[in-house]
Design a protein around this motif. Structure first.
Motif, PDB file in Angstrom:
ATOM      1  N   ALA A  81      38.093  38.010  41.119  1.00  0.00           N
ATOM      2  CA  ALA A  81      37.103  37.765  42.170  1.00  0.00           C
ATOM      3  C   ALA A  81      36.801  39.000  43.009  1.00  0.00           C
ATOM      4  N   ARG A  82      37.810  39.755  43.358  1.00  0.00           N
ATOM      5  CA  ARG A  82      37.600  40.926  44.213  1.00  0.00           C
ATOM      6  C   ARG A  82      36.946  42.080  43.462  1.00  0.00           C
ATOM      7  N   LEU A  83      36.805  41.948  42.155  1.00  0.00           N
ATOM      8  CA  LEU A  83      36.199  43.004  41.351  1.00  0.00           C
ATOM      9  C   LEU A  83      34.749  42.698  41.003  1.00  0.00           C
ATOM     10  N   HIS A  84      34.124  41.814  41.771  1.00  0.00           N
ATOM     11  CA  HIS A  84      32.693  41.574  41.589  1.00  0.00           C
ATOM     12  C   HIS A  84      31.943  42.836  41.994  1.00  0.00           C
ATOM     13  N   PHE A  85      31.047  43.307  41.129  1.00  0.00           N
ATOM     14  CA  PHE A  85      30.410  44.607  41.337  1.00  0.00           C
ATOM     15  C   PHE A  85      29.592  44.684  42.617  1.00  0.00           C
ATOM     16  N   LYS A  86      29.078  43.550  43.076  1.00  0.00           N
ATOM     17  CA  LYS A  86      28.282  43.541  44.303  1.00  0.00           C
ATOM     18  C   LYS A  86      29.061  42.959  45.490  1.00  0.00           C
ATOM     19  N   GLY A  87      30.317  42.620  45.255  1.00  0.00           N
ATOM     20  CA  GLY A  87      31.103  42.007  46.319  1.00  0.00           C
ATOM     21  C   GLY A  87      30.597  40.637  46.708  1.00  0.00           C
ATOM     22  N   GLU A  88      30.028  39.915  45.731  1.00  0.00           N
ATOM     23  CA  GLU A  88      29.383  38.623  46.021  1.00  0.00           C
ATOM     24  C   GLU A  88      29.990  37.489  45.190  1.00  0.00           C
ATOM     25  N   HIS A  89      31.297  37.440  45.133  1.00  0.00           N
ATOM     26  CA  HIS A  89      31.952  36.377  44.371  1.00  0.00           C
ATOM     27  C   HIS A  89      31.694  35.007  44.995  1.00  0.00           C
ATOM     28  N   ASN A  90      31.412  34.029  44.137  1.00  0.00           N
ATOM     29  CA  ASN A  90      31.240  32.640  44.576  1.00  0.00           C
ATOM     30  C   ASN A  90      32.355  31.791  43.969  1.00  0.00           C
TER      31      ASN A  90
ATOM     32  N   GLY B 299      38.937  18.990  44.800  1.00  0.00           N
ATOM     33  CA  GLY B 299      39.387  18.940  43.411  1.00  0.00           C
ATOM     34  C   GLY B 299      39.622  20.287  42.783  1.00  0.00           C
ATOM     35  N   THR B 300      39.661  21.358  43.591  1.00  0.00           N
ATOM     36  CA  THR B 300      39.812  22.704  43.046  1.00  0.00           C
ATOM     37  C   THR B 300      41.146  23.315  43.438  1.00  0.00           C
ATOM     38  N   ILE B 301      41.861  23.818  42.433  1.00  0.00           N
ATOM     39  CA  ILE B 301      43.079  24.611  42.628  1.00  0.00           C
ATOM     40  C   ILE B 301      42.692  26.061  42.379  1.00  0.00           C
ATOM     41  N   LEU B 302      42.814  26.901  43.396  1.00  0.00           N
ATOM     42  CA  LEU B 302      42.417  28.302  43.271  1.00  0.00           C
ATOM     43  C   LEU B 302      43.601  29.130  42.790  1.00  0.00           C
ATOM     44  N   SER B 303      43.376  29.883  41.730  1.00  0.00           N
ATOM     45  CA  SER B 303      44.417  30.731  41.144  1.00  0.00           C
ATOM     46  C   SER B 303      44.035  32.193  41.293  1.00  0.00           C
ATOM     47  N   SER B 304      44.973  33.015  41.784  1.00  0.00           N
ATOM     48  CA  SER B 304      44.696  34.446  41.907  1.00  0.00           C
ATOM     49  C   SER B 304      46.008  35.225  41.963  1.00  0.00           C
ATOM     50  N   GLY B 305      45.885  36.518  42.242  1.00  0.00           N
ATOM     51  CA  GLY B 305      47.071  37.357  42.276  1.00  0.00           C
ATOM     52  C   GLY B 305      46.716  38.809  42.509  1.00  0.00           C
ATOM     53  N   LEU B 306      47.686  39.690  42.279  1.00  0.00           N
ATOM     54  CA  LEU B 306      47.552  41.108  42.608  1.00  0.00           C
ATOM     55  C   LEU B 306      47.359  42.003  41.387  1.00  0.00           C
ATOM     56  N   SER B 307      47.399  41.433  40.190  1.00  0.00           N
ATOM     57  CA  SER B 307      47.444  42.264  38.987  1.00  0.00           C
ATOM     58  C   SER B 307      46.164  43.033  38.730  1.00  0.00           C
ATOM     59  N   LYS B 308      45.012  42.494  39.099  1.00  0.00           N
ATOM     60  CA  LYS B 308      43.742  43.119  38.745  1.00  0.00           C
ATOM     61  C   LYS B 308      43.174  43.959  39.892  1.00  0.00           C
ATOM     62  N   TRP B 309      42.825  43.330  41.003  1.00  0.00           N
ATOM     63  CA  TRP B 309      42.152  44.092  42.060  1.00  0.00           C
ATOM     64  C   TRP B 309      43.081  45.077  42.759  1.00  0.00           C
TER      65      TRP B 309
ATOM     66  N   GLU C 240      38.466  49.017  51.441  1.00  0.00           N
ATOM     67  CA  GLU C 240      38.116  50.372  50.998  1.00  0.00           C
ATOM     68  C   GLU C 240      38.502  50.578  49.540  1.00  0.00           C
ATOM     69  N   TYR C 241      39.691  50.172  49.183  1.00  0.00           N
ATOM     70  CA  TYR C 241      40.191  50.313  47.806  1.00  0.00           C
ATOM     71  C   TYR C 241      39.318  49.509  46.834  1.00  0.00           C
ATOM     72  N   ILE C 242      38.976  48.299  47.220  1.00  0.00           N
ATOM     73  CA  ILE C 242      38.155  47.428  46.374  1.00  0.00           C
ATOM     74  C   ILE C 242      36.766  48.027  46.157  1.00  0.00           C
ATOM     75  N   GLN C 243      36.161  48.547  47.212  1.00  0.00           N
ATOM     76  CA  GLN C 243      34.810  49.105  47.078  1.00  0.00           C
ATOM     77  C   GLN C 243      34.774  50.293  46.122  1.00  0.00           C
TER      78      GLN C 243
ATOM     79  N   ILE D  34      33.711  61.834  46.985  1.00  0.00           N
ATOM     80  CA  ILE D  34      32.261  61.695  47.135  1.00  0.00           C
ATOM     81  C   ILE D  34      31.929  60.882  48.375  1.00  0.00           C
ATOM     82  N   GLY D  35      32.703  59.805  48.601  1.00  0.00           N
ATOM     83  CA  GLY D  35      32.476  58.938  49.756  1.00  0.00           C
ATOM     84  C   GLY D  35      31.571  57.766  49.427  1.00  0.00           C
ATOM     85  N   LEU D  36      31.801  56.652  50.071  1.00  0.00           N
ATOM     86  CA  LEU D  36      31.046  55.430  49.783  1.00  0.00           C
ATOM     87  C   LEU D  36      29.592  55.514  50.255  1.00  0.00           C
ATOM     88  N   SER D  37      29.277  56.480  51.084  1.00  0.00           N
ATOM     89  CA  SER D  37      27.897  56.636  51.558  1.00  0.00           C
ATOM     90  C   SER D  37      26.987  57.258  50.500  1.00  0.00           C
TER      91      SER D  37
END
Length: 435
Positions: free
Chosen positions: A206-215, A224-234, A289-292, A392-395
């Motif tokens: 989820a945190r690796l959505h290219f536009k930062g727009e995860h739904n 009825g939703t169980i959310l699964s996540s962790g630290l391995s990817k982002w 910052e790291y995610i961006q 380079i910077g995020l700007s």
């Protein structure tokens, strides 16, 4: 008499781990292999977590089965910030990887298991290991590899409506790299509500959505939703083994059963990591910052891969998050058929033997004769790329030659595939001219 259960006679190593071990061995032997078959973050672990781990290395006590309160609260605050989802710490369970929690949930669950195809390599083997016979719901490339309401409805129409089912839903998706819009999630939520389907929403990317727009489907089907996540990817901490699930109040019975199973299997997630991760996740600005930086690098690499493959006629749905694309090499059907190559596995074997490139293979629940495979575009020096992005910077945007100069292993690997595809097509043209 066999020592193994009859239904596990064909059970084997997870294909992604098996391929990775093979590549590691070949590289140790001095062979140059392009490795596009394993979804491991190329980036260094987020620095704040590393420093916090140094400070907590002496932590050696058995911790609460569901995780330390500080970490569970940090997880809730994290999702409030990034997803606008509001949870309480008592809804969270922490484990040595979300993979373990998925297996425990499947193991204690008393209904049918639904798995979309294509799917991550582990969902079906875990279901079989837990004694289930999962129902596969086939997605189509023409529909962007997305699960659509009509197919989900069709998959459950023969099942007893009152009986609870579990849909394992990966969003953003592995292996296709696609994500879902809010409207698509609303439509799926209605089908789930009408058919008594619980959703295990695997949102590890989820945190690796290219536009930062995860739904998240949890917004539209919270009960009825169980959310699964962790630290391995982002956070690039796959080997740290920290994952978690968040259960809605309506499913506390399941959380209780999973917690009991956890107490009788892994006891608790590793103590130093829990303390370190609780500090890191509480530092939202550092995480952001790291995610961006990570996501803009992955976006550039993904777009390069799609552009190159499409230039030679390979079809692929553009990735919007994560590490993967899931191209279809159907345009090579006839050239490969003349070489007696008719399956994805045959194609991947030929690609490896002739170009020293390892692709993901056929382990994603697709038809055996379909020429699709997963390509992981994260085989590059992530530390080098991350440092350059920060310089380079995020700007400022990444330069046009960023992938070529700072993600060169993936750049070269995709070029190798393009060259191999061209060779297959040219061989066919030569044969036709000769005839």
């Amino acid at each position: 008499m066999s020592l193994v259960r009859e239904d596990l006679h064909d059970y084997c190593l997870a294909s992604n781990l098996a391929l990775n071990e093979k590549i590691v061995q070949l590289r140790q032997e001095g062979q140059n292999v392009y490795h596009l078959a394993f979804g491991q973050s190329p980036f260094p672990v987020i620095e704040e977590a590393v420093e916090a781990l140094k400070d907590n290395a002496e932590q050696n006590a058995y911790l609460p089965v569901t995780g330390i309160p500080k970490l569970r609260k940090a997880i809730c605050d994290f999702h409030c910030h990034f997803d606008d989802l509001h949870f309480l710490p008592e809804q969270v369970i922490v484990a040595p990887g979300s993979k373990e929690l998925i297996f425990l949930l499947i193991s204690v669950f008393g209904g049918d298991i639904l798995i979309p195809s294509p799917s991550w390599t582990t969902y079906k083997p875990q279901s079989v290991l837990a004694g289930h016979k999962p129902i596969i719901v086939e997605n189509a490339m023409e529909e962007g590899w997305k699960l659509v309401p009509e197919k989900l409805t069709k998959a459950v129409k023969h099942l007893e409506k009152k009986k609870v089912k579990l849909l394992i839903f990966c969003n953003p998706d592995n292996p296709s790299g696609i994500d879902y819009t809010n409207d698509q999630l609303k439509s799926l939520s209605l089908v789930c509500q009408e058919n008594n389907i619980i959703v295990l929403s695997d949102e590890i990317y989820a945190r690796l959505h290219f536009k930062g727009e995860h739904n998240s489907i949890a917004k539209f089907y919270p009960e009825g939703t169980i959310l699964s996540s962790g630290l391995s990817k982002w956070a690039s901490a796959g080997g740290w083994r920290i994952g978690y699930h968040i259960y809605p109040p309506e499913l506390m019975e399941l959380l209780s059963a999973v917690s009991s199973a956890a107490s009788n299997t892994y006891s608790c997630a590793p103590a130093p990591m829990q303390y370190a991760v609780s500090e890191m996740m509480s530092n939202i600005p550092a995480c952001d910052e790291y995610i961006q930086h990570s996501t803009r690098i992955l976006k550039a690499v993904s777009e390069f891969c799609i552009r190159e493959l499409e230039s030679v006629g390979v079809k692929a749905v553009a990735s919007t998050a994560g590490y993967y694309i899931f191209p279809n090499f159907e345009m090579l059907r006839e050239p490969l058929k003349k070489r007696h190559i008719t399956t994805c596995e045959d194609m991947c074997t030929a690609l490896f033997e002739e170009a020293k490139l390892m692709a993901g293979g056929p382990a994603f629940l697709r038809p055996l004769d379909e020429l699709t495979t997963r390509l992981c575009y994260v085989n590059f020096n992530g530390k080098l790329a991350l440092n350059e992005s920060r310089r380079i910077g995020l700007s400022f945007p990444l330069p046009d030659k960023f992938v070529e100069n700072f993600c060169c292993q993936t750049f070269e690997g995709i070029k190798v595939i393009v060259k191999w595809v061209k060779a297959q097509l040219e061989e066919t043209r030569f044969c036709n001219v000769s005839i």
